[in-house]
Design a protein around this motif. Sequence first.
Motif, PDB file in Angstrom:
ATOM      1  N   ARG A   1      81.620  91.067   2.755  1.00  0.00           N
ATOM      2  CA  ARG A   1      83.032  90.693   2.779  1.00  0.00           C
ATOM      3  C   ARG A   1      83.935  91.893   2.553  1.00  0.00           C
ATOM      4  O   ARG A   1      84.984  92.027   3.210  1.00  0.00           O
ATOM      5  CB  ARG A   1      83.310  89.619   1.732  1.00  0.00           C
ATOM      6  CG  ARG A   1      84.776  89.200   1.685  1.00  0.00           C
ATOM      7  CD  ARG A   1      85.006  88.019   0.790  1.00  0.00           C
ATOM      8  NE  ARG A   1      86.425  87.638   0.768  1.00  0.00           N
ATOM      9  CZ  ARG A   1      86.900  86.587   0.135  1.00  0.00           C
ATOM     10  NH1 ARG A   1      86.077  85.780  -0.541  1.00  0.00           N
ATOM     11  NH2 ARG A   1      88.197  86.314   0.170  1.00  0.00           N
ATOM     12  N   VAL A   2      83.543  92.785   1.673  1.00  0.00           N
ATOM     13  CA  VAL A   2      84.366  93.968   1.388  1.00  0.00           C
ATOM     14  C   VAL A   2      84.475  94.855   2.629  1.00  0.00           C
ATOM     15  O   VAL A   2      85.522  95.460   2.893  1.00  0.00           O
ATOM     16  CB  VAL A   2      83.773  94.756   0.206  1.00  0.00           C
ATOM     17  CG1 VAL A   2      84.537  96.054  -0.015  1.00  0.00           C
ATOM     18  CG2 VAL A   2      83.790  93.901  -1.056  1.00  0.00           C
ATOM     19  N   LEU A   3      83.402  94.905   3.420  1.00  0.00           N
ATOM     20  CA  LEU A   3      83.416  95.704   4.634  1.00  0.00           C
ATOM     21  C   LEU A   3      84.252  95.046   5.735  1.00  0.00           C
ATOM     22  O   LEU A   3      84.974  95.715   6.486  1.00  0.00           O
ATOM     23  CB  LEU A   3      81.977  95.914   5.127  1.00  0.00           C
ATOM     24  CG  LEU A   3      81.777  96.776   6.372  1.00  0.00           C
ATOM     25  CD1 LEU A   3      82.233  98.206   6.118  1.00  0.00           C
ATOM     26  CD2 LEU A   3      80.314  96.739   6.810  1.00  0.00           C
ATOM     27  N   GLY A   4      84.173  93.719   5.822  1.00  0.00           N
ATOM     28  CA  GLY A   4      84.836  93.015   6.909  1.00  0.00           C
ATOM     29  C   GLY A   4      86.302  92.701   6.671  1.00  0.00           C
ATOM     30  O   GLY A   4      87.074  92.583   7.630  1.00  0.00           O
ATOM     31  N   GLU A   5      86.701  92.560   5.418  1.00  0.00           N
ATOM     32  CA  GLU A   5      88.067  92.125   5.102  1.00  0.00           C
ATOM     33  C   GLU A   5      89.149  92.995   5.732  1.00  0.00           C
ATOM     34  O   GLU A   5      90.117  92.483   6.303  1.00  0.00           O
ATOM     35  CB  GLU A   5      88.242  92.077   3.586  1.00  0.00           C
ATOM     36  CG  GLU A   5      89.578  91.498   3.142  1.00  0.00           C
ATOM     37  CD  GLU A   5      89.629  89.982   3.254  1.00  0.00           C
ATOM     38  OE1 GLU A   5      90.562  89.478   3.902  1.00  0.00           O
ATOM     39  OE2 GLU A   5      88.733  89.315   2.711  1.00  0.00           O
ATOM     40  N   PRO A   6      89.050  94.334   5.684  1.00  0.00           N
ATOM     41  CA  PRO A   6      90.166  95.153   6.174  1.00  0.00           C
ATOM     42  C   PRO A   6      90.118  95.455   7.671  1.00  0.00           C
ATOM     43  O   PRO A   6      90.942  96.230   8.156  1.00  0.00           O
ATOM     44  CB  PRO A   6      90.004  96.447   5.365  1.00  0.00           C
ATOM     45  CG  PRO A   6      88.542  96.563   5.133  1.00  0.00           C
ATOM     46  CD  PRO A   6      88.034  95.157   4.995  1.00  0.00           C
ATOM     47  N   ARG A   7      89.186  94.846   8.400  1.00  0.00           N
ATOM     48  CA  ARG A   7      89.052  95.169   9.818  1.00  0.00           C
ATOM     49  C   ARG A   7      89.155  93.929  10.691  1.00  0.00           C
ATOM     50  O   ARG A   7      88.861  92.813  10.259  1.00  0.00           O
ATOM     51  CB  ARG A   7      87.715  95.879  10.095  1.00  0.00           C
ATOM     52  CG  ARG A   7      87.583  97.199   9.343  1.00  0.00           C
ATOM     53  CD  ARG A   7      86.501  98.071   9.932  1.00  0.00           C
ATOM     54  NE  ARG A   7      86.428  99.357   9.233  1.00  0.00           N
ATOM     55  CZ  ARG A   7      87.212 100.396   9.487  1.00  0.00           C
ATOM     56  NH1 ARG A   7      88.138 100.303  10.431  1.00  0.00           N
ATOM     57  NH2 ARG A   7      87.073 101.519   8.821  1.00  0.00           N
ATOM     58  N   HIS A   8      89.575  94.141  11.943  1.00  0.00           N
ATOM     59  CA  HIS A   8      89.538  93.061  12.923  1.00  0.00           C
ATOM     60  C   HIS A   8      88.081  92.732  13.228  1.00  0.00           C
ATOM     61  O   HIS A   8      87.207  93.608  13.198  1.00  0.00           O
ATOM     62  CB  HIS A   8      90.234  93.472  14.221  1.00  0.00           C
ATOM     63  CG  HIS A   8      91.609  94.041  14.032  1.00  0.00           C
ATOM     64  ND1 HIS A   8      92.599  93.392  13.331  1.00  0.00           N
ATOM     65  CD2 HIS A   8      92.170  95.203  14.483  1.00  0.00           C
ATOM     66  CE1 HIS A   8      93.702  94.122  13.352  1.00  0.00           C
ATOM     67  NE2 HIS A   8      93.462  95.229  14.033  1.00  0.00           N
TER      68      HIS A   8
ATOM     69  N   LEU B   1      80.667  83.440   3.971  1.00  0.00           N
ATOM     70  CA  LEU B   1      81.638  84.308   4.633  1.00  0.00           C
ATOM     71  C   LEU B   1      82.449  83.526   5.670  1.00  0.00           C
ATOM     72  O   LEU B   1      83.653  83.769   5.828  1.00  0.00           O
ATOM     73  CB  LEU B   1      80.933  85.483   5.297  1.00  0.00           C
ATOM     74  CG  LEU B   1      81.832  86.662   5.684  1.00  0.00           C
ATOM     75  CD1 LEU B   1      82.585  87.196   4.480  1.00  0.00           C
ATOM     76  CD2 LEU B   1      81.032  87.768   6.338  1.00  0.00           C
ATOM     77  N   ARG B   2      81.808  82.592   6.343  1.00  0.00           N
ATOM     78  CA  ARG B   2      82.565  81.747   7.272  1.00  0.00           C
ATOM     79  C   ARG B   2      83.676  81.014   6.548  1.00  0.00           C
ATOM     80  O   ARG B   2      84.809  80.911   7.042  1.00  0.00           O
ATOM     81  CB  ARG B   2      81.630  80.747   7.966  1.00  0.00           C
ATOM     82  CG  ARG B   2      80.887  81.308   9.162  1.00  0.00           C
ATOM     83  CD  ARG B   2      80.228  80.203   9.974  1.00  0.00           C
ATOM     84  NE  ARG B   2      79.146  79.558   9.245  1.00  0.00           N
ATOM     85  CZ  ARG B   2      77.885  79.953   9.264  1.00  0.00           C
ATOM     86  NH1 ARG B   2      77.535  81.011   9.997  1.00  0.00           N
ATOM     87  NH2 ARG B   2      76.954  79.313   8.591  1.00  0.00           N
TER      88      ARG B   2
END
Length: 343
Positions: free
Chosen positions: A16-23, A73-74
Amino acid sequence: MTADGGDDDVLALLDRVLGEPRHLLVLADDVDPAEVEVLAASHFDDAGWLGPAALRLTGAAELTGPWGLDGALRQAFDLPAWAACAFLVHCPVERSGAVPPELLGRGGLLDAFPEGAPAGLEARVLEHLLAQARRLGGALRVAGTGAVLVPDPASAVDLTLYSPVWLEPEACVSVLAGPLPQVRPAWDDEPREPLPPRLEVDGPRAVAVAGMDPGEREWLHAEADAFDAAALARDAVLEGYAAVADLGADGLVEVSVAGEPQAPGILRALPWARHGVIAYELRWRPVDPEAALGPRPPIGQRRARGRVGALIGRAAMALHGVAGGEIVDDDGFLVDVEGLRAP
């Protein structure tokens, strides 16, 4: 399957930390990562795999993945239940000013970025990924607001056949009469405008006449008048034409035909398209465009869209059967002709 085409079916889970700031380009489990690369190459000349799990889109923009998604995460990212994997988008952030209120509420990217719409490379990449999501039945989650855009694959109704063959207007209408019995020439509806008057100012004739004696001047005028008369008597070169099929409550199907000096990028490598193509555009003109083409069309409009989409598909097939070439959807992706045969 992994992004490099291996047989390992187990994907590393996205943090989640990796995905949160990116499209994120979000896909179901039945989508092969190779399809993402093929669609990227349709829009960007420099697209291609940089290595395992790294796909360049264009310039400094690339995707990494696919990464697996779990239930937690979904839920955290408010993704659809079918979401199985995602590609992370790496792209420089470029934003314009706040979106005017009158442009909001129409669906699409602007609603996801009310404080500042994407610009430059970021805008190109996100528009492309939204088109990929429509084609692949996926979704696009944008960074910042966390908005999740799920474009309807059925919303892509219009098609264009690019061909090396020019069909004369009557021949084109004859071909279309099978799938579109209501079709009729549109050129009969439009009054022909008279040719503009010839103006003799500062042209080659005026320059040449200035230094001539009366006899030479009279001869030049006679020759020029004869040339002009022949040009006016000759039929104008036809550069394009249109036909239309009136479907009543379902609206119109408009067919526009014209030559294009440069083929779209997806076709430029084909020998027959290198010096230009003939474009046969088939477009739906609904009675109520705002309702039919909006982000959430009512059920009646969706049914009409389905009926018209089937007609446009059959019409494109009929033209392809006569003129050859390639069929492209409204997002600029190639369409399998055999796929149009499905009901």
